[in-house]
Design a protein around this motif. Structure first.
Motif, PDB file in Angstrom:
ATOM      1  N   GLN A   1       0.846  -1.193   0.000  1.00 29.54           N
ATOM      2  CA  GLN A   1       0.000   0.000   0.000  1.00 29.54           C
ATOM      3  C   GLN A   1       0.879   1.241   0.000  1.00 29.54           C
ATOM      4  OE1 GLN A   1      -3.216   0.155  -0.425  1.00 29.54           O
ATOM      5  NE2 GLN A   1      -3.382  -2.075  -0.503  1.00 29.54           N
ATOM      6  N   PRO A   2       0.770   2.032  -1.083  1.00 29.53           N
ATOM      7  CA  PRO A   2      -0.083   1.845  -2.254  1.00 29.53           C
ATOM      8  C   PRO A   2       0.516   0.839  -3.227  1.00 29.53           C
ATOM      9  CG  PRO A   2       1.257   3.784  -2.534  1.00 29.53           C
ATOM     10  CD  PRO A   2       1.561   3.274  -1.149  1.00 29.53           C
ATOM     11  N   PRO A   3      -0.274   0.347  -4.187  1.00 29.16           N
ATOM     12  CA  PRO A   3       0.265  -0.571  -5.190  1.00 29.16           C
ATOM     13  C   PRO A   3       1.335   0.124  -6.032  1.00 29.16           C
ATOM     14  CG  PRO A   3      -2.139  -0.571  -5.209  1.00 29.16           C
ATOM     15  CD  PRO A   3      -1.715   0.588  -4.359  1.00 29.16           C
ATOM     16  N   ALA A   4       2.246  -0.670  -6.561  1.00 29.49           N
ATOM     17  CA  ALA A   4       3.303  -0.131  -7.421  1.00 29.49           C
ATOM     18  C   ALA A   4       2.819  -0.049  -8.869  1.00 29.49           C
ATOM     19  CB  ALA A   4       4.544  -1.012  -7.339  1.00 29.49           C
ATOM     20  N   GLU A   5       3.484   0.812  -9.650  1.00 27.98           N
ATOM     21  CA  GLU A   5       3.231   0.915 -11.086  1.00 27.98           C
ATOM     22  C   GLU A   5       4.381   0.236 -11.823  1.00 27.98           C
ATOM     23  OE1 GLU A   5       1.937   4.602 -13.720  1.00 27.98           O
ATOM     24  OE2 GLU A   5       4.133   4.576 -13.475  1.00 27.98           O
ATOM     25  N   PHE A   6       4.054  -0.566 -12.841  1.00 22.73           N
ATOM     26  CA  PHE A   6       5.079  -1.356 -13.523  1.00 22.73           C
ATOM     27  C   PHE A   6       5.415  -0.869 -14.922  1.00 22.73           C
ATOM     28  CE2 PHE A   6       3.115  -4.021 -10.353  1.00 22.73           C
ATOM     29  CZ  PHE A   6       4.236  -4.367  -9.621  1.00 22.73           C
ATOM     30  N   ILE A   7       4.481  -0.205 -15.578  1.00 17.45           N
ATOM     31  CA  ILE A   7       4.756   0.357 -16.891  1.00 17.45           C
ATOM     32  C   ILE A   7       3.838   1.553 -17.074  1.00 17.45           C
ATOM     33  CG2 ILE A   7       3.121  -1.160 -18.119  1.00 17.45           C
ATOM     34  CD1 ILE A   7       5.233  -1.223 -20.443  1.00 17.45           C
TER      35      ILE A   7
ATOM     36  N   LYS B   1       3.306 -13.379 -15.410  1.00 17.72           N
ATOM     37  CA  LYS B   1       3.071 -14.153 -16.632  1.00 17.72           C
ATOM     38  C   LYS B   1       1.855 -13.627 -17.380  1.00 17.72           C
ATOM     39  CE  LYS B   1       2.366 -18.838 -18.379  1.00 17.72           C
ATOM     40  NZ  LYS B   1       2.197 -20.262 -18.043  1.00 17.72           N
ATOM     41  N   ARG B   2       0.788 -13.337 -16.652  1.00 23.11           N
ATOM     42  CA  ARG B   2      -0.419 -12.815 -17.284  1.00 23.11           C
ATOM     43  C   ARG B   2      -0.124 -11.494 -17.998  1.00 23.11           C
ATOM     44  NH1 ARG B   2      -4.241  -9.189 -16.884  1.00 23.11           N
ATOM     45  NH2 ARG B   2      -3.304  -8.189 -15.060  1.00 23.11           N
ATOM     46  N   LEU B   3       0.641 -10.643 -17.355  1.00 22.70           N
ATOM     47  CA  LEU B   3       0.952  -9.341 -17.929  1.00 22.70           C
ATOM     48  C   LEU B   3       1.852  -9.453 -19.154  1.00 22.70           C
ATOM     49  CD1 LEU B   3       1.479  -7.452 -14.566  1.00 22.70           C
ATOM     50  CD2 LEU B   3      -0.364  -7.029 -16.205  1.00 22.70           C
ATOM     51  N   VAL B   4       2.804 -10.375 -19.126  1.00 24.78           N
ATOM     52  CA  VAL B   4       3.665 -10.600 -20.289  1.00 24.78           C
ATOM     53  C   VAL B   4       2.845 -11.151 -21.448  1.00 24.78           C
ATOM     54  CG1 VAL B   4       5.545 -12.034 -21.206  1.00 24.78           C
ATOM     55  CG2 VAL B   4       5.812 -10.872 -19.001  1.00 24.78           C
ATOM     56  N   GLU B   5       2.008 -12.128 -21.166  1.00 19.29           N
ATOM     57  CA  GLU B   5       1.197 -12.726 -22.225  1.00 19.29           C
ATOM     58  C   GLU B   5       0.163 -11.757 -22.774  1.00 19.29           C
ATOM     59  OE1 GLU B   5       1.586 -17.433 -20.937  1.00 19.29           O
ATOM     60  OE2 GLU B   5      -0.220 -16.308 -20.365  1.00 19.29           O
ATOM     61  N   ALA B   6      -0.260 -10.797 -21.963  1.00 27.67           N
ATOM     62  CA  ALA B   6      -1.182  -9.762 -22.438  1.00 27.67           C
ATOM     63  C   ALA B   6      -0.527  -8.882 -23.495  1.00 27.67           C
ATOM     64  CB  ALA B   6      -1.670  -8.909 -21.274  1.00 27.67           C
ATOM     65  N   GLU B   7       0.809  -8.881 -23.522  1.00 24.33           N
ATOM     66  CA  GLU B   7       1.544  -8.138 -24.546  1.00 24.33           C
ATOM     67  C   GLU B   7       1.747  -8.969 -25.807  1.00 24.33           C
ATOM     68  OE1 GLU B   7       2.288  -5.007 -24.275  1.00 24.33           O
ATOM     69  OE2 GLU B   7       1.746  -4.770 -22.155  1.00 24.33           O
TER      70      GLU B   7
ATOM     71  N   ILE C   1      11.089  -4.490  -9.616  1.00 20.38           N
ATOM     72  CA  ILE C   1      11.884  -4.110 -10.778  1.00 20.38           C
ATOM     73  C   ILE C   1      11.897  -5.225 -11.817  1.00 20.38           C
ATOM     74  CG2 ILE C   1      14.210  -3.517 -11.566  1.00 20.38           C
ATOM     75  CD1 ILE C   1      14.655  -2.219  -8.802  1.00 20.38           C
ATOM     76  N   GLY C   2      12.021  -6.475 -11.365  1.00 19.99           N
ATOM     77  CA  GLY C   2      12.046  -7.600 -12.293  1.00 19.99           C
ATOM     78  C   GLY C   2      10.769  -7.715 -13.094  1.00 19.99           C
ATOM     79  N   ARG C   3       9.619  -7.517 -12.435  1.00 17.15           N
ATOM     80  CA  ARG C   3       8.355  -7.558 -13.169  1.00 17.15           C
ATOM     81  C   ARG C   3       8.276  -6.424 -14.175  1.00 17.15           C
ATOM     82  NH1 ARG C   3       2.479  -7.402 -10.255  1.00 17.15           N
ATOM     83  NH2 ARG C   3       2.983  -9.579  -9.752  1.00 17.15           N
ATOM     84  N   SER C   4       8.711  -5.245 -13.787  1.00 19.39           N
ATOM     85  CA  SER C   4       8.696  -4.116 -14.709  1.00 19.39           C
ATOM     86  C   SER C   4       9.554  -4.414 -15.930  1.00 19.39           C
ATOM     87  CB  SER C   4       9.188  -2.845 -14.016  1.00 19.39           C
ATOM     88  OG  SER C   4       9.187  -1.748 -14.913  1.00 19.39           O
ATOM     89  N   ALA C   5      10.750  -4.953 -15.726  1.00 18.99           N
ATOM     90  CA  ALA C   5      11.614  -5.305 -16.853  1.00 18.99           C
ATOM     91  C   ALA C   5      10.932  -6.325 -17.753  1.00 18.99           C
ATOM     92  CB  ALA C   5      12.947  -5.843 -16.349  1.00 18.99           C
ATOM     93  N   ALA C   6      10.276  -7.319 -17.156  1.00 21.62           N
ATOM     94  CA  ALA C   6       9.608  -8.357 -17.940  1.00 21.62           C
ATOM     95  C   ALA C   6       8.513  -7.769 -18.823  1.00 21.62           C
ATOM     96  CB  ALA C   6       9.028  -9.413 -17.006  1.00 21.62           C
ATOM     97  N   ILE C   7       7.695  -6.878 -18.273  1.00 23.80           N
ATOM     98  CA  ILE C   7       6.610  -6.280 -19.051  1.00 23.80           C
ATOM     99  C   ILE C   7       7.161  -5.393 -20.154  1.00 23.80           C
ATOM    100  CG2 ILE C   7       4.561  -4.811 -18.939  1.00 23.80           C
ATOM    101  CD1 ILE C   7       4.336  -5.641 -15.960  1.00 23.80           C
ATOM    102  N   HIS C   8       8.172  -4.586 -19.827  1.00 25.00           N
ATOM    103  CA  HIS C   8       8.772  -3.723 -20.849  1.00 25.00           C
ATOM    104  C   HIS C   8       9.412  -4.560 -21.960  1.00 25.00           C
ATOM    105  CE1 HIS C   8       8.293  -0.450 -17.896  1.00 25.00           C
ATOM    106  NE2 HIS C   8       8.454   0.369 -18.921  1.00 25.00           N
ATOM    107  N   PHE C   9      10.106  -5.619 -21.593  1.00 22.88           N
ATOM    108  CA  PHE C   9      10.716  -6.479 -22.608  1.00 22.88           C
ATOM    109  C   PHE C   9       9.644  -7.056 -23.516  1.00 22.88           C
ATOM    110  CE2 PHE C   9      14.910  -7.864 -20.322  1.00 22.88           C
ATOM    111  CZ  PHE C   9      15.318  -6.548 -20.285  1.00 22.88           C
ATOM    112  N   ALA C  10       8.544  -7.510 -22.919  1.00 20.11           N
ATOM    113  CA  ALA C  10       7.467  -8.091 -23.716  1.00 20.11           C
ATOM    114  C   ALA C  10       6.870  -7.060 -24.665  1.00 20.11           C
ATOM    115  CB  ALA C  10       6.382  -8.662 -22.800  1.00 20.11           C
ATOM    116  N   ARG C  11       6.680  -5.846 -24.182  1.00 23.01           N
ATOM    117  CA  ARG C  11       6.123  -4.809 -25.042  1.00 23.01           C
ATOM    118  C   ARG C  11       7.078  -4.466 -26.183  1.00 23.01           C
ATOM    119  NH1 ARG C  11       2.430  -0.107 -22.604  1.00 23.01           N
ATOM    120  NH2 ARG C  11       1.410  -2.054 -21.960  1.00 23.01           N
ATOM    121  N   GLU C  12       8.365  -4.727 -25.965  1.00 21.35           N
ATOM    122  CA  GLU C  12       9.358  -4.496 -27.022  1.00 21.35           C
ATOM    123  C   GLU C  12       9.576  -5.737 -27.888  1.00 21.35           C
ATOM    124  OE1 GLU C  12      10.543  -1.766 -27.930  1.00 21.35           O
ATOM    125  OE2 GLU C  12      10.319  -0.377 -26.252  1.00 21.35           O
ATOM    126  N   GLY C  13       8.780  -6.805 -27.646  1.00 18.94           N
ATOM    127  CA  GLY C  13       8.808  -7.958 -28.540  1.00 18.94           C
ATOM    128  C   GLY C  13       9.533  -9.184 -28.063  1.00 18.94           C
TER     129      GLY C  13
END
Length: 287
Positions: free
Chosen positions: A22-28, A82-88, A52-64
């Motif tokens: 609390q509060p929740p973090a922002e990842f991207i 995993k859900r957030l990466v696959e959503a990309e 930080i690791g989750r943020s990197a994973a989502i950003h990497f996924a958005r970059e392909g």
């Protein structure tokens, strides 16, 4: 401009979970637009269940990129990553285990190759810390555990990964501003983070001739589960105004770190190796 997030005293049991923060973090950032900088690359990220690791994973996924997420035991957080990466629109595999174990690290690399057929990016991000304000009370066990998690696991994974990395591939290590400022209550943690800086420089010199780059990121205070599970567990009041001591007067969100990893993982940093980025809110450090 990113607004300051008010962080109140709180604590969690180790290793901490995103859902209780609390509060929740922002990842991207909502407006972050990918541009195929990592198209069809494969990344392995430790500690990618959260922070930080989750943020990197989502950003990497958005970059392909496709992503392998290594984590200790936080299954619910890892499934959300995993859900957030696959959503990309990218593939994601989860690998649970203890990076202090060399055999597990080797098996994890083999699993990545079996799943994706290759490895292009290794992000050594997982880490631990524990508060100790008197070195005479810092136990041998804590000292050894901190080095085993923060340093030994990085060695095991990097050593195993080199068999698969080639031209324009990358290793990115997460160090910390604490390697440079040396907070008196995090002696063992700061020592490992200093070792990571030196490891990054030396390994870069060894492999740069092969076209493999090795760099590091040294974040300042970032709002992740590590904070309530370590600082907060020791004394919840330590999180009061967490990050207020930076020139920007606040802690970072993980979303502000992810692009640093994209930069180092992509050819945008093709002439950078053995170096450390300092996203720390304006604190001036040497090195």
């Amino acid at each position: 401009m990113v607004e300051k997030t008010t962080i109140h005293p709180q604590q969690q049991a180790w290793p901490g979970t995103e859902g209780k923060m609390q509060p929740p973090a922002e990842f991207i950032r909502p407006g972050y637009r990918g541009s195929d900088k990592l198209k069809d690359k494969v990344a392995l990220i430790t500690g990618a269940d959260s922070g930080i690791g989750r943020s990197a994973a989502i950003h990497f996924a958005r970059e392909g990129a496709d992503v392998a997420v290594m984590y200790l035991s936080e299954d619910e957080d890892a499934e959300e990553t995993k859900r957030l990466v696959e959503a990309e629109g990218r593939r994601c595999t989860l690998i649970a285990g203890d990076i202090r174990n060399a055999d597990f690290c080797r098996q994890a690399l083999e699993q990545v190759i079996e799943t994706f057929g290759k490895l292009n990016i290794l992000v050594n991000n997982a880490g631990t810390q524990a508060v100790s304000k008197d070195m005479t009370e810092l136990s041998d066990a804590q000292w050894e555990e901190t080095f085993a998690t923060n340093m030994h696991g990085m060695f095991y994974l990097s050593k195993a990964a080199l068999a698969y990395l080639g031209e324009d591939d990358i290793i990115i290590n997460t160090t910390s501003i604490n390697a440079y400022i040396g907070p008196e209550f995090l002696i063992d943690y700061s020592a490992t983070k200093g070792a990571i800086v030196s490891f990054t420089r030396a390994l870069s010199n060894q492999v740069v001739g092969r076209g493999v780059r090795v760099n590091a990121v040294a974040p300042g205070p970032v709002w992740t589960p590590l904070q309530p599970a370590t600082l907060g567990a020791y004394d919840p009041q330590m999180l009061e105004d967490f990050g207020a001591g930076t020139p920007m007067g606040r802690a970072a969100q993980p979303s502000e770190l992810g692009p640093c990893y994209v930069f180092l993982a992509s050819l945008d940093s093709s002439f950078i190796s053995g170096q450390t980025l300092h996203p720390n809110g304006g604190t001036v450090v040497n090195g």
